[in-house]
Scaffold this active site. Structure first.
Site, PDB file in Angstrom:
ATOM      1  N   ARG A   1       0.858  -1.182   0.000  1.00 48.62           N
ATOM      2  CA  ARG A   1       0.000   0.000   0.000  1.00 48.62           C
ATOM      3  C   ARG A   1       0.893   1.230   0.000  1.00 48.62           C
ATOM      4  O   ARG A   1       1.873   1.278   0.748  1.00 48.62           O
ATOM      5  CB  ARG A   1      -0.842   0.064   1.273  1.00 48.62           C
ATOM      6  N   GLU A   2       0.555   2.220  -0.798  1.00 55.26           N
ATOM      7  CA  GLU A   2       1.319   3.462  -0.767  1.00 55.26           C
ATOM      8  C   GLU A   2       1.220   4.072   0.629  1.00 55.26           C
ATOM      9  O   GLU A   2       0.163   4.008   1.261  1.00 55.26           O
ATOM     10  CB  GLU A   2       0.763   4.458  -1.784  1.00 55.26           C
TER      11      GLU A   2
ATOM     12  N   CYS B   1      -3.922   1.969  -8.411  1.00 59.58           N
ATOM     13  CA  CYS B   1      -4.078   0.508  -8.533  1.00 59.58           C
ATOM     14  C   CYS B   1      -5.516   0.020  -8.620  1.00 59.58           C
ATOM     15  O   CYS B   1      -5.855  -0.716  -9.547  1.00 59.58           O
ATOM     16  CB  CYS B   1      -3.391  -0.176  -7.358  1.00 59.58           C
TER      17      CYS B   1
HETATM   18  C1  UDX Z   1      -3.968  -0.710  -3.067  1.00 59.86           C
HETATM   19  C2  UDX Z   1      -3.987  -2.056  -2.327  1.00 59.86           C
HETATM   20  O1  UDX Z   1      -4.392  -1.842  -0.984  1.00 59.86           O
HETATM   21  C3  UDX Z   1      -2.600  -2.700  -2.357  1.00 59.86           C
HETATM   22  O2  UDX Z   1      -2.663  -3.986  -1.750  1.00 59.86           O
HETATM   23  C4  UDX Z   1      -2.145  -2.841  -3.815  1.00 59.86           C
HETATM   24  O3  UDX Z   1      -0.858  -3.377  -3.893  1.00 59.86           O
HETATM   25  C5  UDX Z   1      -2.178  -1.480  -4.502  1.00 59.86           C
HETATM   26  O4  UDX Z   1      -3.492  -0.913  -4.385  1.00 59.86           O
HETATM   27  P1  UDX Z   1      -3.135   1.762  -2.530  1.00 59.86           P
HETATM   28  O5  UDX Z   1      -3.409   2.103  -3.952  1.00 59.86           O
HETATM   29  O6  UDX Z   1      -1.889   2.261  -1.894  1.00 59.86           O
HETATM   30  O7  UDX Z   1      -3.120   0.159  -2.343  1.00 59.86           O
HETATM   31  O8  UDX Z   1      -4.390   2.332  -1.734  1.00 59.86           O
HETATM   32  P2  UDX Z   1      -5.364   1.845  -0.573  1.00 59.86           P
HETATM   33  O9  UDX Z   1      -4.809   2.194   0.744  1.00 59.86           O
HETATM   34  O10 UDX Z   1      -5.795   0.438  -0.772  1.00 59.86           O
HETATM   35  O11 UDX Z   1      -6.602   2.831  -0.862  1.00 59.86           O
HETATM   36  C6  UDX Z   1      -7.210   2.906  -2.156  1.00 59.86           C
HETATM   37  C7  UDX Z   1      -8.333   3.907  -2.192  1.00 59.86           C
HETATM   38  O12 UDX Z   1      -9.442   3.435  -1.459  1.00 59.86           O
HETATM   39  C8  UDX Z   1      -8.004   5.276  -1.600  1.00 59.86           C
HETATM   40  O13 UDX Z   1      -8.594   6.259  -2.417  1.00 59.86           O
HETATM   41  C9  UDX Z   1      -8.652   5.238  -0.232  1.00 59.86           C
HETATM   42  O14 UDX Z   1      -8.992   6.502   0.248  1.00 59.86           O
HETATM   43  C10 UDX Z   1      -9.903   4.408  -0.547  1.00 59.86           C
HETATM   44  N1  UDX Z   1     -10.447   3.711   0.639  1.00 59.86           N
HETATM   45  C11 UDX Z   1      -9.706   2.761   1.274  1.00 59.86           C
HETATM   46  C12 UDX Z   1     -11.750   3.991   1.070  1.00 59.86           C
HETATM   47  O15 UDX Z   1     -12.441   4.844   0.492  1.00 59.86           O
HETATM   48  N2  UDX Z   1     -12.247   3.297   2.115  1.00 59.86           N
HETATM   49  C13 UDX Z   1     -11.543   2.329   2.773  1.00 59.86           C
HETATM   50  O16 UDX Z   1     -12.078   1.734   3.720  1.00 59.86           O
HETATM   51  C14 UDX Z   1     -10.223   2.061   2.339  1.00 59.86           C
END
Ligand code: UDX
Length: 432
Positions: free
Chosen positions: A154-155, A262
């Site tokens: 995750r970023e 992603c």
């Molecule tokens: C994601 C996956 O989690 C990771 O395993 C994969 O390798 C790459 O994609 P990342 O893109 O870093 O990671 O973001 P993440 O923390 O998963 O959040 C994605 C989006 O979902 C964000 O816009 C975040 O704000 C949103 N989100 C996340 C929600 O709206 N609600 C949540 O409960 C969780």
């Protein structure tokens, strides 16, 4: 062990530094000369917690080096990790041009047997293509094996995630179990479950995992919108659900939808893969459609408080990055909402603790402010689009005095509704 990592983006750099930290000699290759020059000086060209410290540490002990020369990177390396970008094409398909380019170059430079580990998220068909290119272009007598090793970083938490992986997935061809074992050896010190499987299974584990996360977010946003209608509080609903181990508590935070490089990309790619095989992935399409709908839902919330006609209204926006803890604005729904507001004639003033430089590259004429108070000054309302913890520390009594109208639309449910209402704000969250 000598290891080459091709692609010094989030995934490649974190993987390279992680492996260097485990004691290997890692050569990171990237075509971007400016990026490599910075990295050689210990400067990471994007923000990721702890990454720069580890780059510097491993540069010092000479466990990591950076180069634009693929031939040099490949020399003496048994493992070659490929972590270049596979962005979405217009039609949702994964764009494999960077993978193809690297594969062609690699084939020309390979001088001995390599285990080529694909970290980039690619459809399984891509493996046939990579194999074909390598077989056609490599020198005679030089052998290779292909492995799929998808990444779940995750970023913002990527360094932590490298050292504490939930699982290591290794996909190999039938009969290549010893190759999987060689890669497994590299990751053993991380003490994570290791799943050895086929290449197609490994790729599908990655797609299914990301799409499932996306589906949970779309699901909770749908519940949130129903909660608004029936007068329930979605935060309480999510908490109440979370005690059931079958449901868990992850990815049930309602908001403006999921953004970032992603989830949207992988969801679109899987829909496209299914389509290629003649299958319409209706459920996946509805996850994507819900994400689009949530953006419109936030826009409607703004219109509900300011009126349908946004022309001439000034909206103060807090948050530009796709989530807190990163300066990344790729596929940020905050930027998309800003764009829609401006298309409706609203003026937008914005602030983000880390994402302003990146946002400026996407929306060059965006009015950026030095702090939340400058954003609020003279604005008709405040709109929160990224859940930065530091926004909780804002002096909202001061904000109330300088806003034209004491209105807050909190797209990410960051603030306490009771406190905001007690301060005299008209406060609207999501699903509560
Ligand atoms: C994601 C996956 O989690 C990771 O395993 C994969 O390798 C790459 O994609 P990342 O893109 O870093 O990671 O973001 P993440 O923390 O998963 O959040 C994605 C989006 O979902 C964000 O816009 C975040 O704000 C949103 N989100 C996340 C929600 O709206 N609600 C949540 O409960 C969780």
């Amino acid at each position: 062990m000598n290891i080459c990592v091709v692609g010094a983006g989030y995934v490649g750099l974190v993987t390279g530094v992680g492996l260097a930290e485990l004691g290997h000699k890692v050569s990171c290759v990237d075509v971007d000369k400016k990026k490599i020059d910075k990295l050689k000086r210990g400067i990471v060209p994007f923000y990721e917690r702890d990454l720069e410290r580890l780059v510097r540490k491993n540069l010092e002990v000479k466990n990591i080096s950076f180069t634009t020369d693929l031939e040099e990177g490949l020399k003496d390396s048994l493992f070659v990790f490929i972590a270049v970008g596979t962005p979405s094409r217009e039609n949702g398909e994964a764009d494999l041009s960077q993978i193809i380019q690297v594969t062609e170059n690699m084939a020309a430079f390979m001088q001995d047997y390599k285990i080529i580990v694909i970290k980039s998220t690619v459809p399984a068909d891509a493996f046939q293509l990579i194999r074909k290119i390598l077989t056609k272009k490599k020198r005679e007598g030089i052998d290779f094996d292909l492995v799929s090793n998808p990444e779940f970083l995750r970023e913002g938490e990527a360094v932590y995630d490298f050292f504490h992986p939930t699982r290591i997935v290794i996909g190999v061809d039938e009969g290549k179990e010893e190759v999987a074992e060689k890669l497994a050896e590299l990751f053993r010190p991380l003490n994570a479950p290791i799943i050895k499987t086929s290449i197609i299974n490994a790729q599908m584990i990655k797609y299914a995992s990301n799409v499932f996360l996306a589906s949970r977010i779309s699901f909770i946003n749908e519940i949130a919108n129903i909660c608004e209608k029936v007068g329930a509080d979605v935060e309480e609903i999510a908490r109440g659900m979370s005690f059931d181990k079958r449901l868990g508590d992850g990815y049930l935070k309602p908001g403006i939808g999921f953004g970032g490089p992603c989830l949207i990309k992988d969801l679109k790619a899987l829909i496209k893969i299914a389509e290629t095989y003649g299958y319409e992935a209706q459920h996946l399409k509805s996850i994507l459609a819900k994400n689009e709908h949530q953006v419109k839902h936030i826009l409607l919330k703004v219109k509900k408080v300011l009126g349908d006609f946004l022309y001439g209204k000034t909206i103060g926006v807090l948050g530009l990055t796709f989530k807190p803890g990163t300066n990344d604005v790729r596929s940020s729904l905050a930027l998309r909402i800003i764009d829609l507001l401006r298309k409706e004639g609203a003026q937008v003033k914005a602030y983000d603790p880390w994402g302003m430089e990146e946002a400026k590259l996407c929306l060059s004429d965006l009015n950026l402010c030095k702090d939340p108070y400058e954003v609020a000054l003279g604005a008709d309302m405040l709109l929160i689009l990224t859940g930065w913890e530091e926004f909780k520390k804002i002096d909202f009594a001061r904000i109330k005095k300088i806003l034209k109208e004491p209105i807050i639309v909190d797209g990410v449910n960051l603030l306490d509704p009771e406190k905001m209402r007690a301060l005299g704000f008209m406060y609207k969250g999501v699903g509560r």
